[in-house]
Design a protein around this motif. Structure first.
Motif, PDB file in Angstrom:
ATOM      1  N   ARG A  16     110.256  72.381  28.551  1.00 49.63           N
ATOM      2  CA  ARG A  16     109.756  71.841  29.923  1.00 49.63           C
ATOM      3  C   ARG A  16     109.412  73.323  30.718  1.00 49.63           C
ATOM      4  NH1 ARG A  16     110.880  66.904  31.278  1.00 49.63           N
ATOM      5  NH2 ARG A  16     112.316  65.912  29.997  1.00 49.63           N
ATOM      6  N   LYS A  17     109.612  74.458  30.283  1.00 47.87           N
ATOM      7  CA  LYS A  17     109.521  75.779  30.763  1.00 47.87           C
ATOM      8  C   LYS A  17     107.948  76.340  30.432  1.00 47.87           C
ATOM      9  CE  LYS A  17     113.995  77.029  32.158  1.00 47.87           C
ATOM     10  NZ  LYS A  17     115.234  77.973  31.843  1.00 47.87           N
ATOM     11  N   GLN A  18     107.824  75.517  29.207  1.00 49.91           N
ATOM     12  CA  GLN A  18     106.294  75.892  28.439  1.00 49.91           C
ATOM     13  C   GLN A  18     105.181  75.926  29.357  1.00 49.91           C
ATOM     14  OE1 GLN A  18     106.472  78.069  25.878  1.00 49.91           O
ATOM     15  NE2 GLN A  18     108.529  78.091  26.244  1.00 49.91           N
ATOM     16  N   PRO A  19     104.115  76.321  29.177  1.00 57.69           N
ATOM     17  CA  PRO A  19     102.740  75.759  29.896  1.00 57.69           C
ATOM     18  C   PRO A  19     102.453  74.358  29.600  1.00 57.69           C
ATOM     19  CG  PRO A  19     102.595  77.974  28.946  1.00 57.69           C
ATOM     20  CD  PRO A  19     103.856  77.254  28.594  1.00 57.69           C
ATOM     21  N   ASN A  20     102.130  73.640  30.472  1.00 59.68           N
ATOM     22  CA  ASN A  20     101.687  72.158  30.111  1.00 59.68           C
ATOM     23  C   ASN A  20     100.726  72.028  29.193  1.00 59.68           C
ATOM     24  OD1 ASN A  20     103.565  71.037  31.958  1.00 59.68           O
ATOM     25  ND2 ASN A  20     102.034  71.159  33.727  1.00 59.68           N
ATOM     26  N   SER A  21     100.968  71.141  27.969  1.00 57.71           N
ATOM     27  CA  SER A  21      99.946  70.752  27.063  1.00 57.71           C
ATOM     28  C   SER A  21     100.462  69.626  26.534  1.00 57.71           C
ATOM     29  CB  SER A  21      99.930  71.774  25.916  1.00 57.71           C
ATOM     30  OG  SER A  21     101.104  71.757  25.291  1.00 57.71           O
ATOM     31  N   THR A  22      99.354  68.809  25.958  1.00 60.50           N
ATOM     32  CA  THR A  22      99.807  67.546  25.348  1.00 60.50           C
ATOM     33  C   THR A  22     100.712  67.654  24.267  1.00 60.50           C
ATOM     34  OG1 THR A  22      97.595  66.943  25.710  1.00 60.50           O
ATOM     35  CG2 THR A  22      98.707  65.538  23.993  1.00 60.50           C
ATOM     36  N   GLU A  23     100.866  68.840  23.318  1.00 64.28           N
ATOM     37  CA  GLU A  23     101.704  69.013  22.529  1.00 64.28           C
ATOM     38  C   GLU A  23     102.979  69.231  23.023  1.00 64.28           C
ATOM     39  OE1 GLU A  23      97.746  69.978  21.220  1.00 64.28           O
ATOM     40  OE2 GLU A  23      99.017  71.007  22.717  1.00 64.28           O
ATOM     41  N   ILE A  24     103.380  69.823  24.025  1.00 65.18           N
ATOM     42  CA  ILE A  24     104.410  70.063  24.761  1.00 65.18           C
ATOM     43  C   ILE A  24     105.135  69.043  25.432  1.00 65.18           C
ATOM     44  CG2 ILE A  24     105.615  71.231  26.734  1.00 65.18           C
ATOM     45  CD1 ILE A  24     105.800  72.833  24.158  1.00 65.18           C
ATOM     46  N   TYR A  25     104.306  67.995  25.857  1.00 63.37           N
ATOM     47  CA  TYR A  25     104.597  66.677  26.448  1.00 63.37           C
ATOM     48  C   TYR A  25     105.148  65.827  25.448  1.00 63.37           C
ATOM     49  CZ  TYR A  25     104.350  62.222  28.779  1.00 63.37           C
ATOM     50  OH  TYR A  25     104.704  60.810  29.144  1.00 63.37           O
ATOM     51  N   ASN A  26     104.303  65.908  24.304  1.00 61.98           N
ATOM     52  CA  ASN A  26     104.772  64.872  23.359  1.00 61.98           C
ATOM     53  C   ASN A  26     106.086  65.429  22.619  1.00 61.98           C
ATOM     54  OD1 ASN A  26     102.399  63.174  23.534  1.00 61.98           O
ATOM     55  ND2 ASN A  26     101.165  64.314  21.995  1.00 61.98           N
ATOM     56  N   CYS A  27     106.374  66.793  22.690  1.00 63.52           N
ATOM     57  CA  CYS A  27     107.619  67.273  21.896  1.00 63.52           C
ATOM     58  C   CYS A  27     108.662  66.830  22.868  1.00 63.52           C
ATOM     59  CB  CYS A  27     107.583  68.780  21.848  1.00 63.52           C
ATOM     60  SG  CYS A  27     106.524  69.105  20.611  1.00 63.52           S
ATOM     61  N   ILE A  28     108.472  66.819  24.468  1.00 67.18           N
ATOM     62  CA  ILE A  28     109.687  66.704  25.347  1.00 67.18           C
ATOM     63  C   ILE A  28     110.107  65.175  24.947  1.00 67.18           C
ATOM     64  CG2 ILE A  28     110.218  66.264  27.697  1.00 67.18           C
ATOM     65  CD1 ILE A  28     108.409  68.905  28.242  1.00 67.18           C
ATOM     66  N   THR A  29     109.065  64.409  24.857  1.00 70.78           N
ATOM     67  CA  THR A  29     109.366  62.877  24.627  1.00 70.78           C
ATOM     68  C   THR A  29     110.025  62.485  23.296  1.00 70.78           C
ATOM     69  OG1 THR A  29     107.272  62.224  25.856  1.00 70.78           O
ATOM     70  CG2 THR A  29     107.953  60.636  24.419  1.00 70.78           C
ATOM     71  N   LYS A  30     109.394  63.136  22.227  1.00 70.47           N
ATOM     72  CA  LYS A  30     110.106  63.167  21.085  1.00 70.47           C
ATOM     73  C   LYS A  30     111.750  63.754  21.099  1.00 70.47           C
ATOM     74  CE  LYS A  30     107.260  61.331  18.581  1.00 70.47           C
ATOM     75  NZ  LYS A  30     107.500  59.686  18.148  1.00 70.47           N
ATOM     76  N   PHE A  31     111.918  64.858  21.903  1.00 75.16           N
ATOM     77  CA  PHE A  31     113.309  65.283  21.921  1.00 75.16           C
ATOM     78  C   PHE A  31     114.105  64.294  22.789  1.00 75.16           C
ATOM     79  CE2 PHE A  31     111.788  70.002  21.985  1.00 75.16           C
ATOM     80  CZ  PHE A  31     111.601  70.019  20.746  1.00 75.16           C
ATOM     81  N   ASP A  32     113.555  63.505  23.873  1.00 75.18           N
ATOM     82  CA  ASP A  32     114.423  62.489  24.636  1.00 75.18           C
ATOM     83  C   ASP A  32     114.626  61.283  23.411  1.00 75.18           C
ATOM     84  OD1 ASP A  32     114.284  63.894  26.809  1.00 75.18           O
ATOM     85  OD2 ASP A  32     112.471  62.835  27.581  1.00 75.18           O
ATOM     86  N   GLN A  33     113.745  61.090  22.740  1.00 72.83           N
ATOM     87  CA  GLN A  33     114.071  60.023  21.548  1.00 72.83           C
ATOM     88  C   GLN A  33     115.113  60.316  20.699  1.00 72.83           C
ATOM     89  OE1 GLN A  33     110.259  59.118  19.710  1.00 72.83           O
ATOM     90  NE2 GLN A  33     109.324  57.847  21.457  1.00 72.83           N
ATOM     91  N   SER A  34     114.983  61.551  20.175  1.00 75.09           N
ATOM     92  CA  SER A  34     116.070  62.083  19.319  1.00 75.09           C
ATOM     93  C   SER A  34     117.363  61.942  19.890  1.00 75.09           C
ATOM     94  CB  SER A  34     115.712  63.391  18.992  1.00 75.09           C
ATOM     95  OG  SER A  34     114.684  63.628  18.191  1.00 75.09           O
ATOM     96  N   ILE A  35     117.619  62.503  21.046  1.00 77.02           N
ATOM     97  CA  ILE A  35     118.877  62.227  21.893  1.00 77.02           C
ATOM     98  C   ILE A  35     119.287  60.733  21.710  1.00 77.02           C
ATOM     99  CG2 ILE A  35     120.144  62.400  24.091  1.00 77.02           C
ATOM    100  CD1 ILE A  35     118.309  64.986  24.634  1.00 77.02           C
ATOM    101  N   GLY A  36     118.380  60.070  21.794  1.00 75.80           N
ATOM    102  CA  GLY A  36     118.932  58.756  21.754  1.00 75.80           C
ATOM    103  C   GLY A  36     119.140  58.379  20.427  1.00 75.80           C
TER     104      GLY A  36
END
Length: 158
Positions: free
Chosen positions: A73-93
């Motif tokens: 979340r501290k990285q510059p905004n990009s599609t890849e970072i946004y997608n990684c954040i989404t995947k991280f949230d799913q992985s916690i689940g």
């Protein structure tokens, strides 16, 4: 006098054998066949019960994913970072689902959830690779992949 020496050496031999065999039984640890022994040892530590080790792996995976999520979340905004954040949230689940599966006595389901978490971390790396960009959180995703892989391995021991 000669018999005393033989008796003494017999006791020493017996004691040494018992110590070595006992040590070997405890030394045959949960991480012996792990895909990543160093990560496995950091998770398992002194645990000897595979169930407890998987629980520890899931909890550590959740906490480290939250850390990686914060870094992402501290990285510059990009599609890849946004997608990684989404995947991280799913992985916690998925890691939480793995814990629930263990509680229900379903270690194979736990393994499946941990493999799904691993796949999410891998997808994060693949997005950067496919876009030609450098992954700024590559060390985090590599660690998370290793941890999920070790958790899935440990699930097979339950």
């Amino acid at each position: 006098m000669v018999f005393k020496n033989y008796t003494f050496f017999s006791y020493v031999f017996f004691a040494t054998t018992v110590i070595l065999l006992t040590g070997h039984a405890h030394g045959a640890g949960l991480c012996d066949n792990s895909p990543d022994k160093q990560v496995c040892h950091s998770i398992v530590y002194n645990r000897t019960n595979p169930h407890d080790a998987v629980v520890a792996a899931c909890h550590k995976l959740i906490s480290q994913t939250k850390v990686a999520n914060g870094v992402a979340r501290k990285q510059p905004n990009s599609t890849e970072i946004y997608n990684c954040i989404t995947k991280f949230d799913q992985s916690i689940g998925y890691a939480k689902d793995a814990l629930n599966s263990l509680d229900q006595g379903q270690p194979l389901s736990s393994k499946t959830y941990l493999i799904a978490a691993w796949a999410n971390y891998k997808v994060c790396d693949d997005w950067f690779l496919n876009s030609g960009k450098t992954n700024p959180i590559a060390k985090s995703t590599k660690l998370l992949q290793d941890m999920a892989n070790v958790g899935a391995y440990l699930s097979t021991l339950v």
